[in-house]
Design a protein around this motif. Structure first.
Motif, short mmCIF file in Angstrom:
data_model
loop_
_atom_site.label_atom_id
_atom_site.label_comp_id
_atom_site.label_asym_id
_atom_site.label_seq_id
_atom_site.Cartn_x
_atom_site.Cartn_y
_atom_site.Cartn_z
N LEU A 48 -29.19 -52.17 -54.50
CA LEU A 48 -27.92 -51.56 -53.89
C LEU A 48 -27.69 -52.01 -52.19
CD1 LEU A 48 -27.86 -47.93 -55.77
CD2 LEU A 48 -26.28 -50.10 -56.17
N ILE A 49 -28.89 -51.83 -51.73
CA ILE A 49 -28.84 -52.08 -50.27
C ILE A 49 -28.44 -53.58 -49.89
CG2 ILE A 49 -30.48 -52.17 -48.26
CD1 ILE A 49 -31.31 -49.25 -49.34
N LEU A 100 -26.82 -55.60 -51.82
CA LEU A 100 -25.19 -55.52 -52.03
C LEU A 100 -24.41 -54.89 -50.97
CD1 LEU A 100 -24.96 -54.47 -55.78
CD2 LEU A 100 -24.15 -56.73 -54.71
N GLY A 101 -24.88 -53.82 -50.50
CA GLY A 101 -24.20 -53.29 -49.50
C GLY A 101 -24.20 -54.04 -48.16
N PHE A 102 -25.49 -54.50 -47.80
CA PHE A 102 -25.51 -55.44 -46.48
C PHE A 102 -24.73 -56.72 -46.71
CE2 PHE A 102 -29.61 -53.47 -45.15
CZ PHE A 102 -29.12 -52.71 -43.80
N ASN A 158 -21.67 -56.77 -47.98
CA ASN A 158 -20.62 -56.34 -47.87
C ASN A 158 -20.47 -56.07 -46.44
OD1 ASN A 158 -19.69 -56.23 -50.36
ND2 ASN A 158 -20.22 -54.01 -50.80
N ILE A 159 -21.32 -55.67 -45.75
CA ILE A 159 -21.13 -55.40 -44.29
C ILE A 159 -21.03 -56.62 -43.52
CG2 ILE A 159 -22.46 -54.98 -42.20
CD1 ILE A 159 -23.55 -52.29 -43.65
N ILE A 160 -22.22 -57.62 -43.75
CA ILE A 160 -21.95 -59.11 -43.19
C ILE A 160 -20.63 -59.70 -43.41
CG2 ILE A 160 -23.31 -61.05 -43.17
CD1 ILE A 160 -26.12 -59.39 -43.70
#
Lengths: 69, 463
Positions: free
Chosen positions: A60-61, A63-65, A67-69
């Motif tokens: 999940l993290i 995937l999250g990162f 999205n952020i990048i």
């Protein structure tokens, strides 16, 4: 010489000193092996849960990162 | 038989000769313990006070170091956004929570005489040992970055540039770690930790409405109600108050101090005092900014903590009550960064030493213990270097620290629970049913909170 304050009157002889070392656990523990724990029962279940938790969190993290990048 | 073979009472005995036979780190620990034993043998109120002071240390250090630069900023933002309400009683609730978790490390250290990293590695194998060590070292190094951010920002208030601020920070922290042996290192660190309490008198500059503070304990009122921002700030506060590195730091520190089962009660008192100081400082910062900054903002109109960065908070305080409180706040921020950097550097060195069975004691002189000191010192230099890099994504780094901590938290708490219930290791000193019920409850809450927090950082719109 290791100590300037050598008025440790409560240690009168070698026997007192040895008792002091034993009571205060003053020894080199790196030379004493530690037995590996038996992992079974609920502990085994907890470790499986922990591995699943880590894998899910990492996925999940990532995937999250992304999205952020 | 023992009397025949053993030394006779009148046989010449020189304690210094016996001390010189011990390895250097054990010799210095033995001298520290002899001083404690001497205080125990003497009578009188003054001696008892000296004994209590001598046994203070790791508990206060770990709790005060937890009020690090990032923590101070989090509390300041919390007060600024939510004012005097819910978060004040919450901080009081964190006292027993932090105390219960951390006091178990005292017992573990006293009984096993080994650090947390070493126990995980040796009892549960290299996989979990390497996982814990890797997480700890990465999280510690990145947290050190936030400490240097706090130090450089605090020093900028006094006109000190970032390069000079980082140099002063590195020089100070290295000197403390490399030149002082455990007892003096601990006393020096306690003195630095004492200045963390600068936030307590600071609150009186704000002339807060104490009736509102008292009322918050009755109502647990949330200004603006439950919102996404409230959940985010709640998770940040809990994440700030209890972190995985604290378990490793305190257990290793207790081992290096020489804590034995006889000292468990004193170690628990030390931890409790530390938890009270931690919560008091946190509450004072929340009350300070809750009084001075909250009224200038509109909680309903903000959706993130970035509207309340530390520069905005300090400029608001300066406009309302002058520059002296701001300078005191900046001193507190520098102190928070330094004490946390000292603790994190030591924590990294201890954990690496424990994992690889290297020498692992602050009692070691630098040359003899260079393997021990180098990991902590390297992590400090890397962190300081990152702070000085142009355009470094500091916000991203801060998120990464919190995310790593959130992944690590369940494992750290699980190993704590396993170790304190391990009869082969702890004997009769395993947890009682009540202690287990308390730690499992805390585990469930913390794991849920830290997981949600970690995920909310990378999925900002999940709530």
């Amino acid at each position: 010489m290791a100590s300037d304050e050598n008025d440790f009157g409560f240690i009168k002889n070698k026997k007192d000193w040895d008792n002091f070392l034993k009571k205060e656990k003053l020894k080199d523990y790196s030379k004493i092996p530690v037995k590996r724990a038996h992992v079974n029962g609920w502990v085994k279940f907890a470790f499986v849960f922990l591995r699943i938790y880590i894998v899910i969190m990492l996925a999940l993290i990532v995937l999250g990162f992304l999205n952020i990048i | 038989m023992e009397e025949v073979l053993g030394a006779q009472p009148d046989e010449p005995f020189d304690i210094n000769e016996e001390l010189d036979k011990l390895p250097v780190e054990i010799r210095l620990r033995a001298i520290d313990r002899l001083k404690v034993a001497r205080l125990r043998h003497r009578k009188g109120l003054f001696t008892k006070i000296l004994l209590i002071i001598a046994l203070l240390g790791p508990g206060i250090l770990v709790m005060v170091a937890d009020n690090d630069a990032g923590g101070v900023i989090t509390y300041a933002q919390t007060g600024s956004i939510f004012g005097l309400g819910f978060f004040i009683p919450l901080m009081v609730l964190m006292v027993p929570t932090a105390y219960l978790v951390q006091s178990m490390t005292v017992r573990l250290a006293a009984v096993t005489r080994r650090g947390h990293a070493e126990m995980i590695w040796k009892r549960y194998g290299a996989f979990w040992g390497a996982f814990s060590l890797g997480d700890l070292v990465i999280a510690n190094s990145l947290t050190l970055v936030t400490e240097f951010i706090g130090i450089t920002f605090g020093m900028s208030i006094f006109g000190v540039g970032p390069y000079r601020a980082v140099f002063i920070g590195i020089a100070f922290i290295s000197t403390v770690m490399l030149t002082l042996r455990y007892h003096k290192w601990e006393r020096a660190s306690l003195l630095i930790a004492f200045f963390n309490m600068i936030f307590i008198p600071l609150v009186f500059f704000a002339h807060p409405d104490w009736s509102l503070v008292a009322k918050s304990f009755l109502t647990w009122h949330i200004n603006g109600g439950i919102s996404t921002l409230f959940i985010y700030v709640l998770l940040a506060n809990i994440g700030t108050t209890i972190a995985p590195w604290m378990l490793f730091f305190q257990q290793s520190s207790e081992v290096d101090k020489g804590t034995v089962p006889e000292d468990i009660g004193a170690g628990k008192r030390d931890t409790f005092v530390g938890a009270v100081i931690m919560a008091t400082v946190a509450i004072c910062i929340i009350v300070l900014t809750g009084t001075l900054v909250f009224s200038t903002g509109h909680v309903g109109s903000t959706t993130s903590t970035t509207s309340y960065d530390i520069a905005f908070i300090l400029s608001t305080i300066s406009k309302k009550i002058g520059t002296v409180p701001v300078e005191l706040f900046a001193l507190g921020l520098i102190d928070a960064g330094i004490i946390a950097a000292i603790a994190l550097t030591a924590s990294t060195s201890w954990a690496v030493g424990e994992a690889f069975n290297w020498p692992k004691s602050i009692n070691l002189p630098f040359l003899e213990g260079r393997k021990f000191y180098i990991p902590g010192i390297i992590s400090m230099f890397v962190a300081a270097g990152i702070v000085l890099l142009p355009n470094v994504p500091l916000g991203f780094l801060n998120i990464t620290v919190q995310v790593i901590a959130s992944i690590f938290m369940p494992a750290a708490l699980l190993f704590l629970l396993l170790l304190v219930n391990d009869k082969e290791v702890m004997g009769k000193r395993v947890n009682t049913k009540w202690e287990n019920a308390a730690i499992i409850t805390i585990m469930v809450v913390l794991v849920t909170m830290s997981s949600l927090y970690g995920l909310s950082l990378v999925f900002p719109h999940m709530f």
